[in-house]
Design an enzyme around this catalytic site. Structure first.
Site, mmCIF file in Angstrom:
data_model
loop_
_atom_site.group_PDB
_atom_site.id
_atom_site.type_symbol
_atom_site.label_atom_id
_atom_site.label_comp_id
_atom_site.label_asym_id
_atom_site.label_seq_id
_atom_site.Cartn_x
_atom_site.Cartn_y
_atom_site.Cartn_z
ATOM 1 N N HIS A 133 44.237 -23.161 32.302
ATOM 2 C CA HIS A 133 44.292 -24.023 31.119
ATOM 3 C C HIS A 133 43.215 -23.607 30.117
ATOM 4 C CE1 HIS A 133 47.033 -27.239 32.741
ATOM 5 N NE2 HIS A 133 46.732 -26.574 33.846
ATOM 6 N N LYS A 144 40.974 -17.418 28.154
ATOM 7 C CA LYS A 144 41.489 -16.520 29.197
ATOM 8 C C LYS A 144 42.966 -16.229 29.003
ATOM 9 C CE LYS A 144 38.907 -18.244 33.128
ATOM 10 N NZ LYS A 144 39.129 -18.908 34.414
ATOM 11 N N ARG A 188 37.702 -8.722 33.027
ATOM 12 C CA ARG A 188 39.114 -9.095 33.182
ATOM 13 C C ARG A 188 39.994 -7.849 33.098
ATOM 14 N NH1 ARG A 188 38.248 -12.774 30.303
ATOM 15 N NH2 ARG A 188 37.837 -14.238 31.984
ATOM 16 N N PHE A 207 35.071 -16.172 23.820
ATOM 17 C CA PHE A 207 34.867 -17.545 24.272
ATOM 18 C C PHE A 207 33.687 -17.580 25.238
ATOM 19 C CE2 PHE A 207 36.609 -17.308 28.628
ATOM 20 C CZ PHE A 207 37.233 -16.077 28.575
ATOM 21 N N GLY A 208 33.397 -18.779 25.722
ATOM 22 C CA GLY A 208 32.396 -18.958 26.774
ATOM 23 C C GLY A 208 31.056 -18.318 26.415
ATOM 24 N N LYS A 213 37.300 -5.182 23.672
ATOM 25 C CA LYS A 213 36.919 -5.774 24.970
ATOM 26 C C LYS A 213 37.964 -5.506 26.043
ATOM 27 C CE LYS A 213 36.262 -10.135 24.512
ATOM 28 N NZ LYS A 213 35.963 -11.512 24.911
ATOM 29 N N GLU A 233 41.160 -28.809 41.763
ATOM 30 C CA GLU A 233 39.699 -28.806 41.855
ATOM 31 C C GLU A 233 39.242 -27.477 42.461
ATOM 32 O OE1 GLU A 233 36.172 -31.401 43.771
ATOM 33 O OE2 GLU A 233 38.208 -32.190 43.982
ATOM 34 N N ASP A 250 39.775 -16.375 38.135
ATOM 35 C CA ASP A 250 38.511 -17.091 38.277
ATOM 36 C C ASP A 250 37.412 -16.130 37.876
ATOM 37 O OD1 ASP A 250 37.575 -19.828 39.074
ATOM 38 O OD2 ASP A 250 36.109 -18.571 40.075
ATOM 39 N N SER A 251 36.567 -16.580 36.998
ATOM 40 C CA SER A 251 35.587 -15.656 36.437
ATOM 41 C C SER A 251 34.317 -16.404 36.102
ATOM 42 C CB SER A 251 36.179 -14.985 35.188
ATOM 43 O OG SER A 251 36.799 -15.942 34.359
HETATM 44 P P1 IMP Z 1 36.758 -20.757 35.558
HETATM 45 O O1 IMP Z 1 37.130 -19.388 36.066
HETATM 46 O O2 IMP Z 1 37.912 -21.489 34.993
HETATM 47 O O3 IMP Z 1 35.967 -21.515 36.572
HETATM 48 O O4 IMP Z 1 35.815 -20.575 34.276
HETATM 49 C C1 IMP Z 1 35.110 -19.418 34.052
HETATM 50 C C2 IMP Z 1 34.061 -19.653 32.958
HETATM 51 O O5 IMP Z 1 33.263 -18.479 32.932
HETATM 52 C C3 IMP Z 1 34.648 -19.821 31.580
HETATM 53 O O6 IMP Z 1 34.786 -21.158 31.207
HETATM 54 C C4 IMP Z 1 33.606 -19.131 30.711
HETATM 55 O O7 IMP Z 1 32.593 -20.020 30.389
HETATM 56 C C5 IMP Z 1 33.027 -18.071 31.612
HETATM 57 N N1 IMP Z 1 33.722 -16.807 31.367
HETATM 58 C C6 IMP Z 1 34.638 -16.196 32.167
HETATM 59 N N2 IMP Z 1 35.093 -15.079 31.590
HETATM 60 C C7 IMP Z 1 34.481 -14.990 30.406
HETATM 61 C C8 IMP Z 1 34.553 -14.053 29.334
HETATM 62 O O8 IMP Z 1 35.328 -13.086 29.336
HETATM 63 N N3 IMP Z 1 33.761 -14.297 28.290
HETATM 64 C C9 IMP Z 1 32.912 -15.353 28.242
HETATM 65 N N4 IMP Z 1 32.813 -16.272 29.170
HETATM 66 C C10 IMP Z 1 33.591 -16.091 30.265
#
Ligand code: IMP
Length: 201
Positions: free
Chosen positions: A17, A21, A187, A158-159, A181, A48, A77-78
């Site tokens: 969501h 990503k 990724r 983002f992030g 990127k 969760e 998941d990242s």
């Molecule tokens: P999750 O995998 O949904 O638990 O969230 C991974 C979180 O890691 C994201 O909300 C971002 O804050 C951060 N993140 C993961 N990949 C990236 C990226 O490519 N750029 C910036 N932040 C990232």
């Protein structure tokens, strides 16, 4: 299953969501002619994240999306591991943004927790998991190393993108276009492994 060839499906649910990503994954899948369906458009709930590794959380998200849709699903998941903070926020990267996913606050927390620690090294990790209705799952990990710089720079991505400078560059990910990127970020590297394992008929 390691080493087995992988059949790529014609239709695939993106088990995320996170709009940032989904945009990147859509773009990576675009050349392969796969119909992509977003988890949000199917009203799939977000499970969760109870795992304690990127892979465990990627697998549980992909499996939940298969269970909710009956279709093959690809999850991501990242997160960002900051080595001066013993790898934090790591699998908690999204949670550091709080319920409103405020990454300005999350980046400020990284800066504050680092304090005057001279170790500014960090790595982004990504595990992509592809799960099938027959119960099989394959996972692929990508990593990119770099250094953190403050204050945040750039409004792409983002992030944590605006504080991460990948090794070999002087710009943050926030200052790079997605077209750049997607050639080498965490990724893209996980995706390259997935494609390397895939069978094209
Ligand atoms: P999750 O995998 O949904 O638990 O969230 C991974 C979180 O890691 C994201 O909300 C971002 O804050 C951060 N993140 C993961 N990949 C990236 C990226 O490519 N750029 C910036 N932040 C990232």
């Amino acid at each position: 299953m390691a080493g087995e060839r992988l059949d790529l499906p014609q239709r695939l649910v993106i088990a995320s969501h996170n709009a940032g990503k989904v945009v990147e994954i859509d773009d990576l899948l675009d050349p392969f002619g796969i119909e992509v369906i977003g988890a949000a458009s199917l009203n799939l709930p977000e499970p969760e994240e109870t795992g304690d590794t990127f892979e465990a959380n990627a697998v549980l998200k992909a499996v939940a999306a298969v269970e909710g849709s009956g279709l093959p699903a690809l999850s991501d998941d990242s997160g960002l591991s900051v080595w001066g903070l013993d790898g934090k926020p790591g699998i908690h990267s999204a949670r550091w943004g709080g319920p409103s996913m405020d990454f300005n606050a999350a980046m400020a927390r990284v800066e504050q927790e680092l304090g005057d620690n001279p170790d500014r090294s960090a790595s982004f990790f990504c595990v992509l998991s592809l799960a099938w209705p027959d119960g099989s799952v394959r996972s692929f990990e990508g990593r990119v190393d770099g250094m953190l710089e403050f204050p945040p720079r750039g409004d792409h991505g983002f992030g944590y993108d605006p504080i991460f400078v990948p090794d070999g560059d002087t710009r943050t990910f926030g200052e790079m276009e997605m077209a750049e990127k997607k050639t080498f970020n965490h990724r893209a590297r996980a995706f390259a492994k997935l494609i390397g394992a895939a069978d094209f008929h």
